[in-house]
Scaffold this motif. Structure first.
Motif, short mmCIF file in Angstrom:
data_model
loop_
_atom_site.label_atom_id
_atom_site.label_comp_id
_atom_site.label_asym_id
_atom_site.label_seq_id
_atom_site.Cartn_x
_atom_site.Cartn_y
_atom_site.Cartn_z
N VAL A 1 18.02 35.32 8.47
CA VAL A 1 19.45 34.91 8.26
C VAL A 1 19.15 33.95 9.25
CG1 VAL A 1 20.41 36.78 9.79
CG2 VAL A 1 21.85 35.38 8.55
N ILE A 2 19.93 32.82 8.80
CA ILE A 2 19.90 31.37 9.82
C ILE A 2 21.29 30.85 9.59
CG2 ILE A 2 18.93 29.24 10.27
CD1 ILE A 2 16.18 30.24 9.10
N GLY A 3 21.96 30.32 10.62
CA GLY A 3 23.07 29.47 10.71
C GLY A 3 22.80 28.37 11.12
N PHE A 4 23.82 27.57 10.69
CA PHE A 4 23.60 26.06 10.95
C PHE A 4 24.82 25.32 11.27
CE2 PHE A 4 20.72 27.43 7.62
CZ PHE A 4 19.61 26.65 7.64
N GLY A 5 24.45 24.44 12.71
CA GLY A 5 25.35 23.79 13.00
C GLY A 5 24.94 22.29 13.51
N GLU A 6 25.72 21.57 14.03
CA GLU A 6 25.36 20.08 14.40
C GLU A 6 26.19 19.61 15.80
OE1 GLU A 6 28.31 18.46 13.95
OE2 GLU A 6 29.18 20.19 13.13
N MET A 7 25.89 18.58 16.21
CA MET A 7 26.39 17.84 16.91
C MET A 7 26.14 16.26 16.95
SD MET A 7 28.54 17.66 19.70
CE MET A 7 29.10 15.97 20.08
N GLY A 8 27.05 15.40 16.89
CA GLY A 8 26.75 13.90 16.54
C GLY A 8 28.09 13.27 16.49
N ILE A 9 28.46 12.42 17.58
CA ILE A 9 29.75 11.91 17.74
C ILE A 9 29.73 10.63 16.40
CG2 ILE A 9 31.04 10.26 19.01
CD1 ILE A 9 31.27 13.15 20.03
N GLY A 10 30.80 10.81 15.67
CA GLY A 10 30.77 9.92 14.49
C GLY A 10 30.28 10.66 13.25
N ASN A 11 29.94 11.77 13.15
CA ASN A 11 29.48 12.21 12.10
C ASN A 11 30.38 12.95 11.08
OD1 ASN A 11 29.84 15.05 13.18
ND2 ASN A 11 27.83 15.70 13.43
N SER A 12 31.51 12.94 11.33
CA SER A 12 32.50 13.26 10.34
C SER A 12 32.65 12.03 9.37
CB SER A 12 33.90 13.54 10.90
OG SER A 12 34.44 12.45 11.45
N SER A 13 32.59 10.93 9.69
CA SER A 13 32.40 9.75 8.94
C SER A 13 31.32 9.72 8.09
CB SER A 13 32.27 8.40 9.70
OG SER A 13 33.49 8.34 10.83
N SER A 14 30.22 9.99 8.46
CA SER A 14 29.07 10.29 7.43
C SER A 14 29.18 11.47 6.56
CB SER A 14 27.64 10.66 8.34
OG SER A 14 27.23 9.51 8.82
N ALA A 15 29.86 12.62 6.83
CA ALA A 15 30.20 13.36 6.03
C ALA A 15 31.29 12.94 4.95
CB ALA A 15 30.98 14.88 7.00
N SER A 16 32.17 12.34 5.61
CA SER A 16 33.18 11.63 4.38
C SER A 16 32.44 10.96 3.44
CB SER A 16 34.43 10.80 5.08
OG SER A 16 35.01 11.76 6.10
N LEU A 17 31.70 9.81 3.72
CA LEU A 17 31.07 9.17 2.99
C LEU A 17 30.26 9.87 1.87
CD1 LEU A 17 30.20 6.27 5.33
CD2 LEU A 17 31.68 5.86 3.53
N ILE A 18 29.48 10.89 2.48
CA ILE A 18 28.43 11.58 1.59
C ILE A 18 29.29 12.53 0.47
CG2 ILE A 18 27.03 13.66 1.75
CD1 ILE A 18 25.95 12.68 4.25
N THR A 19 30.47 13.04 0.96
CA THR A 19 31.53 13.81 0.31
C THR A 19 32.09 12.98 -0.93
OG1 THR A 19 31.71 15.32 2.09
CG2 THR A 19 33.40 15.32 0.09
N HIS A 20 32.48 11.75 -0.67
CA HIS A 20 32.91 10.82 -1.42
C HIS A 20 31.71 10.48 -2.67
CE1 HIS A 20 34.62 7.43 -3.31
NE2 HIS A 20 33.59 6.57 -3.14
N CYS A 21 30.51 10.12 -2.02
CA CYS A 21 29.71 9.79 -3.15
C CYS A 21 29.29 10.75 -4.06
CB CYS A 21 28.56 8.96 -2.46
SG CYS A 21 29.04 7.50 -1.59
N LEU A 22 29.19 11.99 -3.48
CA LEU A 22 28.57 12.94 -4.23
C LEU A 22 29.62 13.83 -5.17
CD1 LEU A 22 25.76 14.33 -2.03
CD2 LEU A 22 25.74 12.63 -3.70
N THR A 23 30.94 13.74 -4.83
CA THR A 23 31.97 14.30 -5.56
C THR A 23 32.79 13.36 -6.62
OG1 THR A 23 33.74 14.16 -3.92
CG2 THR A 23 31.94 16.25 -3.76
N CYS A 24 32.75 12.20 -6.36
CA CYS A 24 33.64 11.09 -6.44
C CYS A 24 35.14 11.24 -6.20
CB CYS A 24 33.51 10.96 -8.32
SG CYS A 24 31.63 10.52 -8.85
N ALA A 25 35.30 12.05 -5.39
CA ALA A 25 36.73 12.34 -4.96
C ALA A 25 37.13 11.15 -4.23
CB ALA A 25 36.80 13.36 -3.83
#
Length: 346
Positions: free
Chosen positions: A167-191
């Motif tokens: 069982v493996i849990g996943f986390g991250e750290m990276g200033i500015g990475n919510s912006s990357s996540a927003s772009l990825i989410t938009h592109c892959l969901t078309c929201a």
């Protein structure tokens, strides 16, 4: 990268009926433990047993910097990334507190921090480069860098699985990475893009408007990509790409994945687009207050376990949810049945 590199099989559902009978014969009304029962079924199927158990549960936190951060897409400066990695290594961050509380292992991974840590106990040096490039002007990473990050993530998880973790849990750290996540989410969901963008580490209204404007520029530059690996290379961080590869590697190995919030969710979204059965191995541990997380969860048909209005990242939501996940295993193994307890079921 060849999109067929990861082969995540559909869950073997041979034990479904037997697991359901075991769940239903516990001393409780049918379905009375809700998501605990759902998780018990899922974990039993993943482990292919009526008596699942967790072995060496472990969290992996991936850290990386983003070239677009210097444009002001975050309220924090880029230096906070490496400073927080130091905090992780010293045991002082939120994720350290919660994994310690639950007796979980933790590994910190330098996926691409703009800082030289040198050899350090507890730190895996998997650095691709000292941060990504500025995706407003050019792709964040090359296709080769993206592929390498994913491969290194899969290798890190393979080592944990080889050492006995299931069982493996996943986390991250990276200033500015919510912006990357927003772009990825938009592109892959078309929201709509604006619905995928939140305040991240705490932007004020002016900062939020600047963030929206810059991310729209990045999309215009890249031409609204939709292919998962192209999206990841165009807008991702090394920590997100490495986490996506690690998640796919873990699912392929048949272990249970504990998925954190919005940033980890963006890696999971990429993984789900590359491997249709990926989400069958995941427990989506919480619902972040970042608005794009709701969109990710809906796109993966995910039912998050808790909602504590979290937005910290680091894997903290997954670590906080861990006792509930463990409870599903303990319920299946330890709760008496009507027969064993001598209790009438009617």
């Amino acid at each position: 990268m060849n999109e067929t590199l990861f082969n995540v099989p559909a869950l073997d559902r041979t034990l479904t009926a037997a697991l359901q009978r075991k769940i239903d014969r516990k001393t409780k009304p049918l379905g009375a433990l809700g998501q605990i029962e759902t998780m018990a079924m899922q974990i039993g199927l993943i482990q292919r047993t009526l008596t699942p158990q967790f072995k060496q549960p472990h969290f992996v936190v991936f850290a990386g910097d983003h070239g677009a951060t210097r444009l002001g897409i975050s309220s924090a400066s880029q230096e906070v990334t490496w400073q927080m990695v130091e905090n992780f290594l010293a045991g002082g961050a939120g994720i350290n507190v919660f994994v310690r509380q639950n007796g979980l292992g933790i590994t910190i991974v330098d996926a691409g921090v703009a800082h030289n840590f040198g050899p350090r106990p507890g730190l895996v040096d998997a650095k691709i480069a000292a941060g990504t490039r500025n995706y407003v002007d050019e792709p964040a990473m090359t296709a080769a860098q993206c592929a390498l990050a994913m491969q290194r993530g899969a290798h890190i998880v393979a080592s944990l699985v080889a050492a006995g973790s299931n069982v493996i849990g996943f986390g991250e750290m990276g200033i500015g990475n919510s912006s990357s996540a927003s772009l990825i989410t938009h592109c892959l969901t078309c929201a709509p893009l604006d619905e995928c963008i939140g305040r991240g580490a705490g932007l004020g209204e002016a900062g939020l408007q600047r963030k929206r404007r810059l991310l729209a520029q990045a999309l215009a530059r890249a031409g609204q990509p939709r292919a998962p690996l192209t999206v990841l290379a165009e807008f991702g961080g090394f920590e997100i790409a490495m986490m996506a590869g690690a998640m796919l590697g873990a699912a392929q190995a048949g272990v249970l994945l504990l998925i954190d919030g919005f940033i980890a969710g963006s890696a999971a979204l990429v993984a789900s687009r590359l491997a249709p059965h990926f989400a069958e191995y995941c427990i989506f541990c919480h619902h972040s207050v970042e608005p794009g997380h709701r969109i990710q969860l809906a796109a993966m048909n995910a039912d998050p376990l808790i909602d504590l209005r979290l937005r910290l990242g680091e894997g903290t939501g997954a670590a906080l949810a861990y006792p509930l996940v463990l409870a599903a295993v303990n319920f299946l193994n330890e709760m008496a049945s009507f027969e064993s307890a001598g209790v009438s079921d009617h």
